[in-house]
Design an enzyme around this catalytic site. Structure first.
Site, PDB file in Angstrom:
ATOM      1  N   CYS A 159     -10.823  47.099 142.640  1.00 59.12           N
ATOM      2  CA  CYS A 159     -11.945  46.812 143.518  1.00 59.12           C
ATOM      3  C   CYS A 159     -11.854  45.395 144.044  1.00 59.12           C
ATOM      4  CB  CYS A 159     -13.269  46.963 142.767  1.00 59.12           C
ATOM      5  SG  CYS A 159     -13.414  48.496 141.823  1.00 59.12           S
ATOM      6  N   ARG A 183     -15.178  49.563 145.841  1.00 61.56           N
ATOM      7  CA  ARG A 183     -14.420  50.319 144.848  1.00 61.56           C
ATOM      8  C   ARG A 183     -13.288  51.130 145.462  1.00 61.56           C
ATOM      9  NH1 ARG A 183     -16.111  55.567 141.278  1.00 61.56           N
ATOM     10  NH2 ARG A 183     -14.515  55.372 139.662  1.00 61.56           N
ATOM     11  N   LEU A 184     -12.096  50.981 144.879  1.00 54.22           N
ATOM     12  CA  LEU A 184     -10.981  51.888 145.102  1.00 54.22           C
ATOM     13  C   LEU A 184     -10.927  52.754 143.855  1.00 54.22           C
ATOM     14  CD1 LEU A 184      -8.497  52.752 146.804  1.00 54.22           C
ATOM     15  CD2 LEU A 184      -7.165  51.060 145.545  1.00 54.22           C
ATOM     16  N   ILE A 237      -9.970  54.960 140.945  1.00 51.03           N
ATOM     17  CA  ILE A 237      -8.736  55.338 140.265  1.00 51.03           C
ATOM     18  C   ILE A 237      -9.044  56.120 138.987  1.00 51.03           C
ATOM     19  CG2 ILE A 237      -6.599  54.488 139.208  1.00 51.03           C
ATOM     20  CD1 ILE A 237      -6.720  53.783 142.146  1.00 51.03           C
ATOM     21  N   ASN A 267     -13.150  44.064 138.857  1.00 50.21           N
ATOM     22  CA  ASN A 267     -11.965  44.333 139.665  1.00 50.21           C
ATOM     23  C   ASN A 267     -10.772  44.422 138.730  1.00 50.21           C
ATOM     24  OD1 ASN A 267      -9.850  44.362 141.522  1.00 50.21           O
ATOM     25  ND2 ASN A 267      -9.945  42.153 141.883  1.00 50.21           N
ATOM     26  N   GLY A 268     -10.115  45.592 138.670  1.00 50.66           N
ATOM     27  CA  GLY A 268      -8.930  45.713 137.825  1.00 50.66           C
ATOM     28  C   GLY A 268      -8.852  47.045 137.121  1.00 50.66           C
ATOM     29  N   ASP A 306     -13.687  52.520 132.502  1.00 48.44           N
ATOM     30  CA  ASP A 306     -13.248  51.327 131.778  1.00 48.44           C
ATOM     31  C   ASP A 306     -14.221  50.172 132.012  1.00 48.44           C
ATOM     32  OD1 ASP A 306     -12.501  51.179 134.439  1.00 48.44           O
ATOM     33  OD2 ASP A 306     -10.538  50.277 134.074  1.00 48.44           O
ATOM     34  N   GLY A 318       8.106  45.964 139.162  1.00 47.47           N
ATOM     35  CA  GLY A 318       8.866  45.239 138.150  1.00 47.47           C
ATOM     36  C   GLY A 318       8.512  43.776 138.037  1.00 47.47           C
TER      37      GLY A 318
END
Length: 628
Positions: free
Chosen positions: A2, A49-50, A52, A74-75, A99, A361
């Site tokens: 987010c 909000r995205l 997930i 956010n995270g 979460d 990576g």
């Protein structure tokens, strides 16, 4: 994943909902799925909000059981299910499966100590209505950004991006000259500075509290290189693989389509190989290349995908830099000149057409010694033990006479560059190799006016303090710590966060799991780099997962052919931007130096690609954010 914003007014003054909503709209790209607002007199928090995890009920802001604490986040927290299970046993009652709710309950239970339980990437704010206190925290390595402005009257304004904070009428756009000086060395502005005097960055591994107009900040995490373990190489390979596998598996938790960036390098290849082993379906991989073969690793990426049975998606970039540059300037919000932001933006844009989450990576080099400059630092230590007279007579003078091209990199040119810094103290040597404009270059670059405004500030102190703090660690570990605290969060992680979130894509980095970073820090230096072989241990890990020809080759990086562009399709654009009357009279760079760099490069006399790109992005930032 987010974006968050917030305002806390001192003195009980009510928050202007219209301003809060404008701030939130400015970061729509970070969370296009939904928004949410918490407003309570002098406090306002909002988020985009995205979605997930917990798509159905994870809408923010989220509260604790008695609604006394509210969070915007956010995270992603990858161990949130384990945290929730433990809190369940302690009597906590949840109303979502997210979460986010796990964090606010964890804070209820442990206060600031809750951060040591979190495994993931995060920037969040929790408002405690009972004690009228705001708690803000950022993840250990700095994956997620958190900007704030502590106003002279005690108000606190915070958010995920500059465009959000600049919507607040109280925030001045006055430029921080010391930040500009640091930018011209490092290609980015190092935390806690920003290019704006009134905006600061909460540093990675820190939390901050606001109460009654006062703020307090505290570092809660730092990797420890002093406590070494005794371990054989084979056991180190096995344990590194185990932690990396677990870290990768955790980052595959998602309720939306997931894939991976695949560059063809050691780190992303290892991550994709482990994803393939942990997945019941072929992993979707996304690779980007250029028509200029010197900048393309696609053949290696393709080889890895074939080897592990992944779905391979390849994009050849024929970038119209004139189209993408304004987008980059807008989203980064302050001067940022790592040109690999261009391919990162393009690969994120193409990847988002297929998935919502992509693993990468990032972080392997800074924990396992992957850069050639680490070899150079060690070589310089050995070289410094040779008597000065012998160094000058048999090495420096002969190599100094060898001819080199100003337009093409060569081993001779690299050797001459090495020798210019090899006899300097460690931090000065490293600063010289890491800088676009080092102290010597700045002596002719700056106007007298700008130099006087700097008041003696020295950009070298950004890395110097970490070399000093690492006393007792070996040279390699000291350099790794310095990169983990500076180059990684200030440059690489900013690049990826902004480039991916500009395209509403979440990026996850298994190598940035703090358990893996701490384990790598505990390893003897000799395992991470053998003689002058970079990333020795990690290459052995990867060689058990993917073909050896992918692993044992010279590192290419993620560069772009900007030098060629400046002599071709961008030639007139560069001249118009850097040699305009306004640019020549900024008062930072001497006009004759701007003309010199542009004229020499565009005529093919010398190669000033990095210098021009750095100055160009600075000028375009001034035009967008200061001139407006």
């Amino acid at each position: 994943m987010c974006g968050i914003v917030g305002i806390v007014n001192s003195g009980g003054r009510a928050v202007d909902l219209g301003v809060l909503e404008k701030m939130n709209r400015a970061i729509l790209h970070r969370g296009p799925d939904e928004d949410g607002v918490y407003l309570n007199e002098n406090v306002g928090m909002a988020m985009r909000r995205l979605a997930i995890i917990d798509l159905a009920s994870g809408k923010q802001p989220i509260h604790n059981a008695d609604k006394s604490k509210w969070i915007v986040f956010n995270g992603e927290i990858y161990n949130y299910q384990e945290i929730r299970a433990d809190l369940d046993k302690r009597g906590h009652v949840f109303y979502t499966n997210s979460d986010t709710e796990a964090i606010v309950h964890l804070y209820d239970q442990y206060g600031p100590e809750c951060l040591k339980f979190l495994r993931g990437m995060f920037a969040f704010a929790i408002w405690d209505e009972r004690v009228q206190e705001l708690f803000v925290a950022r993840d250990r390595v700095g994956k997620k950004p958190l900007l704030y402005s502590h106003q002279p009257n005690g108000d606190l304004i915070f958010g995920s991006e500059f465009t959000a904070l600049l919507e607040h009428p109280s925030i001045s756009r006055e430029v921080d000259d010391q930040a500009i000086d640091a930018y011209l060395s490092y290609l980015c502005v190092p935390a806690p500075m920003t290019a704006f005097k009134q905006i600061r960055k909460l540093e990675p591994g820190h939390w901050m509290k606001w109460k009654a107009g006062e703020i307090e900040t505290h570092r809660y995490w730092l990797p420890d290189f002093s406590k070494k373990i005794k371990i054989s190489e084979e056991d180190a390979i096995e344990e590194t693989t185990r932690i990396l596998r677990e870290s990768t598996r955790l980052r595959m938790i998602s309720e939306v389509p997931l894939g991976a960036f695949l560059s063809g390098g050691v780190d992303s290849s290892a991550v994709v190989a482990l994803m393939a082993q942990e997945s019941s379906q072929p992993v979707k991989t996304f690779s980007i290349g250029f028509e200029e073969q010197d900048f393309s690793e696609l053949k290696y990426a393709r080889r890895v995908a074939e080897h592990v049975g992944a779905e391979y998606n390849e994009f050849i970039v024929r970038p119209n830099a004139l189209d993408v540059i304004p987008t980059l300037v807008e989203h980064y919000g302050e001067p940022y000149a790592d040109s690999s932001a261009i391919p990162t933006y393009y690969v994120a844009k193409e990847t988002r057409k297929h998935v919502t989450v992509a693993l990468n990576g990032d972080g392997g080099d800074e924990s396992f010694a992957g850069y050639e400059r680490y070899t150079a630092m060690n070589l310089a230590e050995t070289y410094s033990r040779v008597p000065a007279a012998l160094r000058k007579a048999f090495v420096e003078t002969p190599i100094g006479f060898l001819p080199t091209s100003e337009l093409k990199r060569s081993r001779v040119r690299d050797a001459q560059r090495f020798l210019k810094a090899a006899n300097l103290p460690r931090n000065e040597r490293y600063f010289r190799w890491m800088s676009t404009f080092n102290s010597e270059a700045k002596s002719t670059l700056y106007t007298d006016e700008f130099r006087s405004r700097l008041n003696g500030a020295n950009a070298m102190s950004v890395i110097g303090k970490w070399f000093e703090r690492s006393n007792g660690s070996g040279l390699l570990d000291a350099t790794l710590l310095t990169d983990q605290m500076t180059y990684l969060p200030n440059d690489l992680l900013v690049k990826v966060d902004i480039a991916t979130m500009a395209n509403s894509l979440e990026a996850r980095s298994p190598f940035l799991d703090h358990n893996l970073i701490e384990f790598a820090a505990s390893l003897p230096q000799s395992l991470k780099m053998r003689r002058f072989e970079t990333k020795s241990l990690l290459k052995k890990v990867a060689a058990k997962l993917v073909p050896k020809e992918v692993i044992y080759r010279r590192k290419m990086g993620f560069g772009v052919p900007i030098g060629k562009w400046f002599r071709g399709e961008m030639k007139e654009f560069v001249r118009e931007a850097l040699l305009s009357e306004k640019a020549l009279n900024r008062g930072v760079v001497r006009p004759e130096m701007l003309r010199k760099y542009v004229d020499e490069h565009t005529t093919g006399t010398r190669d000033h690609a990095f210098q021009i790109w750095t100055l160009l992005m600075l000028e375009l930032w001034y035009q967008r954010f200061i001139d407006r």
